[in-house]
Scaffold this active site. Structure first.
Site, mmCIF file in Angstrom:
data_model
loop_
_atom_site.group_PDB
_atom_site.id
_atom_site.type_symbol
_atom_site.label_atom_id
_atom_site.label_comp_id
_atom_site.label_asym_id
_atom_site.label_seq_id
_atom_site.Cartn_x
_atom_site.Cartn_y
_atom_site.Cartn_z
ATOM 1 N N PRO A 150 68.247 -9.688 40.420
ATOM 2 C CG PRO A 150 69.397 -11.725 40.349
ATOM 3 C CD PRO A 150 69.297 -10.441 41.131
ATOM 4 C CB THR A 181 71.790 -9.476 44.883
ATOM 5 O OG1 THR A 181 70.542 -9.501 44.186
ATOM 6 C CG2 THR A 181 72.097 -8.041 45.281
ATOM 7 N N GLY A 207 65.163 -2.942 42.078
ATOM 8 C CA GLY A 207 64.301 -3.971 42.638
ATOM 9 C C GLY A 207 63.059 -3.333 43.231
ATOM 10 C CG ASP A 209 58.492 -1.174 48.516
ATOM 11 O OD1 ASP A 209 59.052 -0.349 47.769
ATOM 12 O OD2 ASP A 209 57.270 -1.167 48.747
ATOM 13 N N GLY A 210 61.632 -4.563 49.022
ATOM 14 C CA GLY A 210 62.501 -5.477 49.758
ATOM 15 C C GLY A 210 63.969 -5.208 49.497
ATOM 16 C CB SER A 324 54.312 -6.448 46.221
ATOM 17 O OG SER A 324 55.359 -6.147 45.337
ATOM 18 N NE ARG A 394 53.512 -14.336 48.754
ATOM 19 C CZ ARG A 394 54.339 -13.844 47.839
ATOM 20 N NH1 ARG A 394 54.144 -14.199 46.569
ATOM 21 N NH2 ARG A 394 55.341 -13.050 48.170
ATOM 22 N N GLY A 590 56.902 -5.323 54.870
ATOM 23 C CA GLY A 590 56.802 -6.565 54.121
ATOM 24 C C GLY A 590 57.597 -7.718 54.692
ATOM 25 C CD GLU A 591 61.428 -9.235 54.633
ATOM 26 O OE1 GLU A 591 61.429 -10.329 55.237
ATOM 27 O OE2 GLU A 591 61.585 -9.131 53.401
#
Length: 630
Positions: A150, A181, A207, A209-210, A324, A394, A590-591
């Site tokens: 969401p 979720t 959503g 890539d995460g 992102s 950022r 990305g993590e």
């Protein structure tokens, strides 16, 4: 090519024009009769007006077929009804075909065409025949498990699904079970333990890539657990997942529209035009816009004569730092459009995808499908995590800050080169739909079997070892291309060949490193530098020079308790930085991975997506594809 037998052939009308319509096992086509202008009949207008000539729609790209509303029994008793002005109109019966239409920039749209029949019996015959052909397409999903983030697309993920995706699924008669979720890793945990996967033909995530990362971790872990495979063993051969995965990118209208725009010319700055004075200008822009720590201001700089050009150079650097990008959608479909992704799911496309497993000291860490980055990209992500309150900006600020800090890291990288017919990272062969290199899974599996049968002593001679000082170490399983970086980190990387492209950027000057970064935004070869090396590998290991017993996360916590000790680590070789960490962090899709030493193995075609790879632009532009002769 052998001509397909005709299942049906009738003279129907489309948009008041008489056409010869033909249905075969593979194609629905209609061609306007030469003298149709004299045979105009009155009829209601449905769908977009088609150009004169022949039209072909592959049966595999037909979404659905249904009778038109005037043929169904009317339920509007007592309401005003339209009275036909022409007697022939009241005798018209028609059916509407929904199909895939290609537009610009690899986008698909769901279009409609209504064909009118002289009698209802013939109309029902056409509808039944088309539905029978669609029923033979067993690769199409019938029931899907959908996870919606969401918070994706600036908290518009649920609305994007309901407005753009759900109507397409409904038209194709696909049943969905939707789960919104509620927390991080909700989808991963549900797939690993609770989901009854036998009921579904695929899993869809709405959503970025995460969210996709959560899905693959849950689905792969579930498959290995059911098969009794130990994920902590780096040498284990993982079992491919049976369910296909669909990705619906949660993007807002502005993001989707911007993707249609070409890369602006000002980003493609030639390397010869970059000087040290420009680097000073970039530094002064950042100093004036935000507080930058651990950076000492250089000597007197020279401002560019053209302020606009200076800003363009800064923006070009920012584009290379964004994390992102929906790069998986761009690599497998060609765009990040929700409707396009939904249509690929409906037609049942299947695109295998390689997955990297990442281990540390015989302990499983994560899976990666796009980018593993150490040094520059790891530092960008680590610094941006401290600025989450700033939003997407950022990444830009952290990217420029990390570039100016110009940290390098010492270590040893060992890798197993890919041999055979997999090509090289600089062969300029891009992975596209129907890629010949990716269609050789049997050869890759044979290589793995040979590797497993060779003892460790014999296998040592195959591995290559490189030691040095690196600004960045990147491993790409796909091109990672996106509008910000049209070619990506490795333009010739393939989706399903069982390899990754290992990119080593050795210690160099800021000017040379900036030249390398800017080449990601233009068409020049970013590997054409003496300090850049690239290899196509199946496995690799990295060990920092200063091996730590604890994780980097624990180390940071220990150093954080004594700021005086931290700032006394003066770096004599890094004039722009007052602190010199001994090792960086890994950016895994990305993590952050809080370990320096890792072991990576590429698993060939471990998962499958509802996609077909990027189609050649000729498929979209060739008029013979949409208007073919019968």
């Amino acid at each position: 090519m052998e001509k397909q037998p005709r299942l049906l052939c009738s003279q129907l009308s489309v948009e008041n024009r008489v056409c010869d319509a033909t249905l075969s096992c593979s194609v629905l086509s209609w061609r306007e009769v030469a003298d149709s202008s004299r045979k105009r009949i009155a009829a209601s207008v449905y769908g977009p007006l088609k150009a004169a000539g022949s039209h072909c729609v592959p049966v595999c790209e037909i979404i659905a077929v249904q009778e038109t509303e005037e043929d169904c029994p009317s339920t509007d008793v007592g309401k005003w009804q339209k009275v036909p002005q022409n007697p022939a109109e009241s005798n018209q019966h028609g059916f509407t075909v929904s199909y895939v239409e290609r537009t610009l920039k690899h986008r698909w749209r769901c279009s409609e065409v209504t064909l009118h029949c002289p009698d209802r019996k013939l109309c029902l015959q056409w509808v039944q025949a088309i539905r029978e052909q669609l029923a033979l397409l067993t690769i199409r999903p019938k029931r899907l498990l959908v996870y919606i983030n969401p918070h994706g697309g600036k908290q518009r993920g649920k609305r994007i699904y309901e407005q753009k995706v759900a109507p397409i699924f409904s038209r194709a008669s696909i049943t969905t079970d939707v789960i919104v979720t509620e927390r991080a890793n909700h989808a991963r945990d549900h797939l690993k333990t609770e989901a009854d996967l036998k009921k579904y033909d695929g899993v869809v995530c709405v959503g970025g890539d995460g969210m996709f990362s959560e899905i693959i971790h849950g689905l792969i872990s579930r498959t290995q657990c059911d098969s009794g495979v130990d994920q902590n063993c780096a040498d284990e051969t993982l079992i491919p997942c049976g369910l296909r995965i669909g990705i619906i990118p949660a993007v807002n209208y502005r993001e989707t529209s911007s993707d249609c725009m070409p890369v602006t010319p000002e980003v493609s700055i030639t390397c010869d035009s970059i000087t040290d004075h420009m680097l000073c200008d970039i530094f002064q822009i950042i100093i004036n816009s935000t507080a930058v720590t651990c950076i000492t201001q250089p000597g007197p700089g020279y401002m560019l004569a053209n302020d606009q050009r200076r800003l363009q150079l800064c923006l070009a650097l920012q584009r290379t730092a964004s994390c992102s990008t929906d790069c998986i959608c761009y690599a497998t479909v060609g765009c990040n459009d929700p409707a396009t992704s939904a249509l690929h799911i409906v037609v049942g496309d299947s695109q295998p995808l390689d997955v990297c497993s990442v281990h540390h000291n015989n302990a499983f860490l994560r899976y990666s499908v796009s980018l593993l980055g150490y040094g520059f990209y790891g530092d960008v992500l680590m610094d941006s995590e401290r600025k989450r309150w700033m939003g997407p900006a950022r990444y830009d600020i952290s990217g420029v800050k990390t570039f100016l800090s110009h940290r390098y890291y010492e270590g040893t990288i060992s890798f197993l080169p890919a041999e055979g017919s997999v090509g090289t990272p600089r062969d300029k062969i891009q992975c596209r739909s129907g890629c010949n290199i990716c269609q050789l899974p049997s050869a890759d599996k044979a290589v793995y079997k040979v590797e497993d049968s060779i003892s460790d002593t014999e296998n040592k001679d195959v591995w290559q070892v490189i030691r040095g000082k690196f600004l960045a170490i990147n491993a790409a399983c796909m091109s990672c291309a996106c509008p910000r970086s049209p070619k990506g980190l490795s333009p010739s990387a393939h989706l399903a060949d069982g390899t990754a492209d290992l990119i080593l950027v050795r210690k160099c000057s800021r000017l040379d490193f900036l030249r390398h970064l800017l080449r990601h935004t233009n068409k020049n070869d970013q590997f054409d530098h003496p300090f850049v090396e690239v290899y196509r590998v199946r496995q690799f290991r990295f060990t920092p020079r200063y091996q730590e017993t604890d994780s980097e996360l624990d180390l940071r916590e220990a150093e954080g308790s004594s700021s005086k000790r931290f700032f006394t680590q003066i770096c004599r070789e890094h004039q722009a930085c007052s602190c010199a960490p001994t090792h960086s962090s890994w950016n895994c899709d990305g993590e952050i991975l809080p370990y320096g030493a890792i072991q990576v193995r590429v698993h060939c075609q471990l998962i499958k997506l509802f996609a077909r790879g990027i189609e050649e632009q000729s498929v979209f532009e060739d008029p013979s594809y949409a208007h073919c002769a019968i």
